[in-house]
Motif scaffolding. Structure first.
Motif, mmCIF file in Angstrom:
data_model
loop_
_atom_site.group_PDB
_atom_site.id
_atom_site.type_symbol
_atom_site.label_atom_id
_atom_site.label_comp_id
_atom_site.label_asym_id
_atom_site.label_seq_id
_atom_site.Cartn_x
_atom_site.Cartn_y
_atom_site.Cartn_z
ATOM 1 N N GLY A 44 0.805 -1.203 0.000
ATOM 2 C CA GLY A 44 0.000 0.000 0.000
ATOM 3 C C GLY A 44 0.842 1.257 0.000
ATOM 4 O O GLY A 44 2.050 1.225 0.284
ATOM 5 N N PRO A 79 -3.055 -0.328 -3.547
ATOM 6 C CA PRO A 79 -4.011 0.314 -2.643
ATOM 7 C C PRO A 79 -3.422 1.593 -2.059
ATOM 8 O O PRO A 79 -2.218 1.676 -1.793
ATOM 9 C CB PRO A 79 -4.249 -0.743 -1.559
ATOM 10 N N TYR A 136 -3.971 4.577 0.982
ATOM 11 C CA TYR A 136 -4.591 4.820 2.280
ATOM 12 C C TYR A 136 -4.441 6.286 2.658
ATOM 13 O O TYR A 136 -3.339 6.837 2.668
ATOM 14 C CB TYR A 136 -3.929 3.955 3.362
ATOM 15 N N ASN A 172 -6.885 9.597 5.036
ATOM 16 C CA ASN A 172 -8.139 9.929 5.706
ATOM 17 C C ASN A 172 -9.091 10.626 4.722
ATOM 18 O O ASN A 172 -8.697 11.048 3.633
ATOM 19 C CB ASN A 172 -7.898 10.763 6.969
ATOM 20 N N TRP A 209 -8.385 12.575 1.120
ATOM 21 C CA TRP A 209 -8.912 12.069 -0.147
ATOM 22 C C TRP A 209 -9.672 13.163 -0.883
ATOM 23 O O TRP A 209 -9.487 13.374 -2.088
ATOM 24 C CB TRP A 209 -9.829 10.871 0.099
ATOM 25 N N GLU A 252 -11.723 0.248 -5.644
ATOM 26 C CA GLU A 252 -11.173 -0.864 -4.863
ATOM 27 C C GLU A 252 -9.784 -0.546 -4.316
ATOM 28 O O GLU A 252 -9.324 -1.195 -3.371
ATOM 29 C CB GLU A 252 -11.128 -2.135 -5.708
ATOM 30 N N GLN A 253 -9.111 0.417 -4.913
ATOM 31 C CA GLN A 253 -7.784 0.811 -4.446
ATOM 32 C C GLN A 253 -7.841 1.906 -3.386
ATOM 33 O O GLN A 253 -6.843 2.196 -2.733
ATOM 34 C CB GLN A 253 -6.925 1.304 -5.617
ATOM 35 N N ARG A 254 -9.003 2.545 -3.235
ATOM 36 C CA ARG A 254 -9.163 3.671 -2.317
ATOM 37 C C ARG A 254 -9.540 3.164 -0.925
ATOM 38 O O ARG A 254 -10.580 2.527 -0.747
ATOM 39 C CB ARG A 254 -10.250 4.615 -2.826
ATOM 40 N N HIS A 255 -8.695 3.452 0.049
ATOM 41 C CA HIS A 255 -8.962 3.046 1.421
ATOM 42 C C HIS A 255 -8.992 4.290 2.307
ATOM 43 O O HIS A 255 -8.002 5.025 2.381
ATOM 44 C CB HIS A 255 -7.891 2.074 1.918
ATOM 45 N N ILE A 256 -10.125 4.523 2.940
ATOM 46 C CA ILE A 256 -10.275 5.665 3.838
ATOM 47 C C ILE A 256 -9.975 5.212 5.256
ATOM 48 O O ILE A 256 -10.574 4.245 5.755
ATOM 49 C CB ILE A 256 -11.689 6.248 3.753
ATOM 50 N N ILE A 257 -9.017 5.842 5.895
ATOM 51 C CA ILE A 257 -8.622 5.474 7.251
ATOM 52 C C ILE A 257 -8.881 6.644 8.195
ATOM 53 O O ILE A 257 -8.795 7.805 7.800
ATOM 54 C CB ILE A 257 -7.138 5.052 7.314
ATOM 55 N N ILE A 281 -3.632 0.300 11.547
ATOM 56 C CA ILE A 281 -3.855 -0.593 10.408
ATOM 57 C C ILE A 281 -2.757 -1.652 10.442
ATOM 58 O O ILE A 281 -1.572 -1.313 10.510
ATOM 59 C CB ILE A 281 -3.763 0.137 9.059
#
Length: 271
Positions: free
Chosen positions: A53, A77, A79, A81, A85, A98-103, A109
């Protein structure tokens, strides 16, 4: 194999750091062109297609310049917040959902046996963060683009074995420099960048016996030099009553135009 890292580039022209632990590889920020990042990956024998990632600190171009192209090329991917984004979306182009991960800032993690955790920092961005990386034994922290070193940041990075810390500018060089005053005021503000003096003061509170070495990072090419940064940081620490031997604690360089050697976080020397 324990945790190791290399700072591929650090400064206003672009920032990127690779952290590895076992078969886990992560990239923090992608602030250079994808072509340049590929060159640096080859130089440090990193396989970009194997990255688990890309973690983003904030949306400024020197941290996301190559993000979109790199993520699309290797289907990686990403990552960040939600506020980051939103702020960077128009700059990075289309990235597959599918590659976008909001943390959530502060939420850990886990990437295999390596835990990454963000912490909030003060900077003129949507929701900027630094990161810590912990394998259960050793801890690495990345803290740059800081307007000031808050107690919460100190708490987040206090028990680090190795620290990458901003030492952006020499205050007098900045004040006498060519930048217009509004830019100088931004850099010197609580939403700007950490000076050499402030970095030394922060380290005075962080040198707890566990911290082995600190990499001085994000140096201004116009208003700083590594020798000045090291000298000022050390003098600032001594002014705070903190004296150290180089065999006990070391200040190390980062560069805008070349990567640092691999550093084994658990090793006393990093080698």
């Amino acid at each position: 194999m324990g945790m190791r890292f290399t700072v591929l580039s650090s400064g206003s022209t672009g920032n990127a750091t690779v952290i590895e632990h076992g078969d886990t590889s992560l990239l923090v920020d992608a602030g250079l062109s994808a072509k340049r990042l590929d060159e640096l990956f080859r130089e440090r024998e990193v396989s970009p297609e194997q990255l688990k990632g890309i973690l983003i600190t904030h949306e400024h171009s020197d941290h996301i310049k190559g993000l979109g192209a790199l993520a699309r090329k290797y289907n990686l991917p990403v990552y960040a917040n939600a506020n980051t984004w939103d702020a960077m979306q128009k700059h990075v182009g289309k990235i597959d959902p599918e590659q976008r991960h909001i943390i959530e800032t502060g939420a850990p993690i886990d990437f295999g046996s390596l835990r990454a955790q963000s912490f909030g920092i003060s900077h003129d961005a949507a929701e900027p963060v630094g990161y810590t990386f912990d394998d259960g034994i050793h801890k690495l922290s990345l803290a740059t683009d800081l307007g000031y070193m808050s107690d919460k940041v100190k708490e987040a990075i206090y028990d680090s074995d190795v620290l990458v810390l901003e030492s952006n500018h020499d205050i007098e060089m900045l004040r006498m420099g060519r930048y217009p005053w509004n830019i100088k005021r931004r850099i010197l503000s609580d939403l700007g960048h950490l000076s050499n003096n402030a970095a030394g003061e922060a380290l005075s509170d962080l040198l707890n016996g566990r911290l082995k070495r600190t990499y001085l990072a994000h140096l201004s090419r116009d208003h700083n030099m590594m020798d000045i940064a090291k000298m000022t940081v050390r003098c600032s620490m001594e002014d705070c009553g903190i004296f150290f031997k180089d065999s006990e604690f070391e200040l190390r360089d980062t560069h805008w135009n070349m990567p640092t050697p691999w550093d084994e976080v658990g090793s006393k020397s990093g080698e």
